[in-house]
Design an enzyme around this catalytic site. Structure first.
Site, short mmCIF file in Angstrom:
data_model
loop_
_atom_site.label_atom_id
_atom_site.label_comp_id
_atom_site.label_asym_id
_atom_site.label_seq_id
_atom_site.Cartn_x
_atom_site.Cartn_y
_atom_site.Cartn_z
N THR A 18 -17.31 -10.15 -24.56
CA THR A 18 -18.37 -11.12 -24.31
C THR A 18 -19.20 -10.64 -23.15
OG1 THR A 18 -18.92 -13.38 -23.64
CG2 THR A 18 -16.80 -12.53 -22.88
N GLY A 19 -20.52 -10.76 -23.29
CA GLY A 19 -21.38 -10.29 -22.21
C GLY A 19 -22.73 -9.90 -22.77
N GLY A 52 -26.46 -9.21 -31.65
CA GLY A 52 -25.75 -8.72 -30.47
C GLY A 52 -24.56 -7.84 -30.83
N ASP A 53 -23.67 -7.69 -29.87
CA ASP A 53 -22.51 -6.82 -30.05
C ASP A 53 -21.37 -7.47 -30.84
OD1 ASP A 53 -22.32 -8.58 -27.74
OD2 ASP A 53 -20.36 -7.65 -27.37
N GLY A 103 -24.92 -8.24 -24.78
CA GLY A 103 -24.64 -7.47 -25.98
C GLY A 103 -25.30 -6.12 -26.08
N THR A 105 -19.79 -17.38 -25.64
CA THR A 105 -19.26 -16.69 -26.83
C THR A 105 -17.75 -16.89 -26.88
OG1 THR A 105 -20.99 -15.03 -26.85
CG2 THR A 105 -18.88 -14.36 -27.76
N ARG A 157 -32.61 -10.95 -33.65
CA ARG A 157 -31.81 -10.14 -32.72
C ARG A 157 -30.31 -10.28 -33.05
NH1 ARG A 157 -27.44 -11.25 -28.91
NH2 ARG A 157 -27.51 -9.65 -27.30
N1 ASP Z 1 -22.21 -10.79 -26.39
C1 ASP Z 1 -23.03 -11.87 -26.86
C2 ASP Z 1 -24.33 -11.32 -27.37
O1 ASP Z 1 -24.91 -10.48 -26.72
C3 ASP Z 1 -23.32 -12.91 -25.84
C4 ASP Z 1 -22.16 -13.33 -24.99
O2 ASP Z 1 -21.06 -12.84 -25.13
O3 ASP Z 1 -22.33 -14.20 -24.12
O4 ASP Z 1 -24.79 -11.76 -28.39
#
Ligand code: ASP
Length: 333
Positions: A250-251, A229-230, A253, A199, A227
């Protein structure tokens, strides 16, 4: 003697003026990320690592060019993210990961810390630069978030470039989907962090003291159709407020949404009186860790302080400021 006194006075005056100028020089800060996860040296070939570092440097340059010429934080964030979206090495725009059905569904958001205006798009499939569409939603619609076909229609109506499936496709991401499928749905359910990093995001403070944040992603490999995400959720993956800070996350979500990560960090500063790093540590290193959510954030506060905080082995990242030379990093230091 008189001449010498004159010269001394002139030098002192020049020195004083120079110092005053240095003190008054408007400052700027820019921080970027290209995703967090199990990024360890054995996972990247030296060639790939060099290419990723070059992309991060290009993104910093694009944003810094805007900021050092007195441009807006919003423009710097947009410019930096566009560079990373156009690179196949990150999970955003070209190179986005695949859903379980083998499609690309991308999310993005941008927020203006001065006005608290925000724009976001979710589940867009054929938009070359989702960050440009998020920005158009902010500036040209009555809404904060558009998703799916409605978002794509809005892209066409506003001259935002679209791209076909072939543009987004990379062998690397396709291979990740096959391997996630071979492992079964656990790759998503257990959130195997090997399958999701990449991301991208940027946060900036411009020379006028305005903050902005933006994030763009393909989400998670093997995610369910639909789906979200965050990243496009204002307050979860993206938030900016001139009163406190600008954050891009990032992470995993699902955890970042439930912890309202980006807004919580700003709120800890504004209402809790914490400084930027203490606020970031509280949410990323404490709350998320307790919940089991891996990932990280980049942030800049109203005074230009920068943070790159992550609870994973690595995070692709870079920073530059009027007083800080450009640097990029990948692994934990
Ligand atoms: N945060 C992103 C999501 O969950 C994925 C990522 O940051 O790697 O869509």
């Amino acid at each position: 003697m008189q001449f010498k006194n004159f010269v001394t006075a002139a030098i002192m005056l020049l020195g004083a003026t120079g110092m005053a100028q240095a003190d008054d020089t408007p400052t700027y800060s820019l921080v970027i990320h290209g995703g967090a996860g199990t990024i360890t040296p054995d996972k990247l070939t030296p060639e790939l690592e060099a290419e990723i570092r070059a992309d991060l440097n290009h993104a910093l340059e694009a944003g810094q060019t805007v900021l050092k010429n007195g441009g807006a934080a919003l423009d710097a964030v947009t410019a930096a993210i566009q560079v990373l979206e156009n690179s196949p090495h990150f999970n955003a725009g070209r190179g986005a990961v695949f859903t379980a059905e083998g499609k690309n569904e991308m999310d993005s958001a941008i927020m203006d810390g001065k006005t608290l205006n925000a724009g976001a798009v979710a589940s867009v499939t054929h938009v070359k630069n989702p960050i440009l569409l998020a920005r158009a939603v902010m500036e040209k619609s009555q809404h904060v978030m558009l998703q799916g076909p409605g978002a794509e229609q809005f892209a066409d109506e506003n001259g935002i470039e679209r791209a076909d499936d072939a543009y987004f496709f990379t062998d690397y991401r396709w291979g990740q989907l096959q391997s996630a499928k071979a492992k079964g749905s656990s790759a998503v359910l257990d959130h195997d962090i090997e399958y999701k990093y990449g991301t991208v995001g940027a946060v900036a403070r411009d020379t006028h003291g305005n903050l902005a944040a933006g994030t763009s992603t393909g989400g998670m490999t093997n995610k369910a159709h639909g789906r979200i995400g965050d990243s496009p959720i204002i307050g979860a993956g993206t938030y900016a407020n001139n009163a406190s800070c600008a954050v891009s996350a990032t992470g995993h979500g699902e955890f970042f949404i439930r912890a309202t990560v980006a807004h919580s960090i700003c709120a800890l500063m504004e209402y809790g009186g914490l400084d930027l790093q203490a606020a970031a540590d509280r949410i990323v290193m404490q709350q998320l860790v307790e919940m089991g959510g891996d990932g990280g954030i980049i942030a800049v506060d109203k005074n230009g302080n920068m943070s790159q905080t992550f609870n994973t082995p690595g995070m692709f990242r870079g920073k530059v400021g009027s007083d800080t030379p450009a640097s990029v990093a990948i692994y934990k230091e």
